[in-house]
Design an enzyme around this catalytic site. Structure first.
Site: not given
Ligand code: BV8
Length: 251
Positions: A104, A106-107, A122, A217, A233
């Site tokens: 997921q 983009v880095d 993504h 977590e 990780a």
């Molecule tokens: C889609 C790129 C449909 C950009 C990202 C209302 C309106 C519209 C859409 C929606 C809506 N409600 C829900 C949706 C769907 C939406 C969605 O899921 N929303 C969520 C918030 C509920 N999804 C979308 O919009 C997707 N598109 O549905 O399109 C569609 C279909 C057809 C036609 C048109 C439309 C698009 C989603 C992609 C968004 N882009 N990134 C950028 O980077 O700038 S998302 C971004 O957040 C990341 O890429 C990643 O995918 C996502 C989640 O982040 P994580 O990677 O999980 O990171 P996070 O910080 O959340 O968590 C880190 C984890 O690591 C934690 O658990 C932590 O504990 C852990 N951690 C920390 N340290 C460590 C560790 N683990 C291991 N080792 C460590 N040391």
């Protein structure tokens, strides 16, 4: 670093037997490289914005210079980062077993670690595309504080998938196929909140693959995964990969 506790024996046994692997990574795998995770508090200038408010087409339309600057700041962070043992463990796994690496992130750190095939759900922060034609542009004049004009009319935007935008069809199809074909699905460093990426381990569970989560977590996936390993990780993934590739490893 203190010695890690051994992995649960049943997990080691299944990892040693498995021959087809898939991995889904999130921002957490890059945390130990110094790249802030998506939801961790943004530092400095960005402390007052939530990523979900910036990573959208609406934000870019409303304030292109703000969104462009946010990505320019993140590109600098990523350029200064280096892959960590978590990224390298997945390179090692792919050298010994069939692995579909899905990210997921983009880095670009998986590719910089040496992973040759990465399914980028993504997009990639080191690419831009033209808002008028969708054609990919790289490199470009980073000195701009606003999106530079593109050669084909329109301006440049980061070649990433924003909230509300569809994922690249081919990448999503390849990721889903891997989730359905694998015997072991590793889910590393993701909050498992964003769809459709978060649906991939659920698809793997549906077809009987063993799902192993690595995260310090708990997440919404933790109770459904066969094993949810609490830890970083960079520490746990090398241990898990050693169990996959080293038949002599003790569980
Ligand atoms: C889609 C790129 C449909 C950009 C990202 C209302 C309106 C519209 C859409 C929606 C809506 N409600 C829900 C949706 C769907 C939406 C969605 O899921 N929303 C969520 C918030 C509920 N999804 C979308 O919009 C997707 N598109 O549905 O399109 C569609 C279909 C057809 C036609 C048109 C439309 C698009 C989603 C992609 C968004 N882009 N990134 C950028 O980077 O700038 S998302 C971004 O957040 C990341 O890429 C990643 O995918 C996502 C989640 O982040 P994580 O990677 O999980 O990171 P996070 O910080 O959340 O968590 C880190 C984890 O690591 C934690 O658990 C932590 O504990 C852990 N951690 C920390 N340290 C460590 C560790 N683990 C291991 N080792 C460590 N040391």
């Amino acid at each position: 670093m203190d010695a890690l506790p051994p992995l649960p024996s049943p997990l080691v046994t299944q990892l040693q037997r498995a021959r087809r692997f898939a991995a889904l990574t999130g921002a957490g795998i890059s945390a130990e490289s110094g790249v802030p995770t998506f939801r961790a508090a943004q530092t400095g200038l960005w402390a007052r914005y939530r990523p979900e408010e910036l990573a959208t087409p609406e934000a870019f339309d409303r304030d292109p210079a703000l969104v462009w600057s946010w990505y320019a700041w993140r590109r600098q962070l990523v350029a200064a980062a280096t892959p960590n043992p978590g990224h390298r463990a997945l390179v090692d796994l792919a050298n010994h077993r069939p692995l579909t690496l899905i990210t997921q992130n983009v880095d670009d750190l998986h590719r910089r670690a040496g992973s040759e095939e990465v399914v980028e759900l993504h997009g990639n922060i080191n690419r831009c595309r033209c808002t008028a034609t969708g054609r990919v542009v790289a490199p470009w004049d980073e000195g701009e504080t606003a999106p530079p004009p593109s050669p084909w009319g329109g301006v440049l935007r980061p070649d990433v998938v924003w909230f509300g935008e569809a994922l690249p069809e081919a990448a999503l199809e390849k990721a889903l196929q891997a989730a359905l074909d694998c015997e072991v699905f590793l889910v590393v460093g993701t909050s498992a909140l964003v769809y459709p990426a978060a649906a991939l381990p659920l698809a793997a569970l549906e077809v009987g693959a063993m799902v192993v989560e690595i995260n310090p977590e708990a997440t919404p996936l933790s109770d459904r995964a066969h094993f949810s390993l609490r830890g970083a990780a960079g520490e746990l993934l090398p241990q898990v990969v050693a169990a996959c590739v080293d038949a002599s490893s003790q569980g």
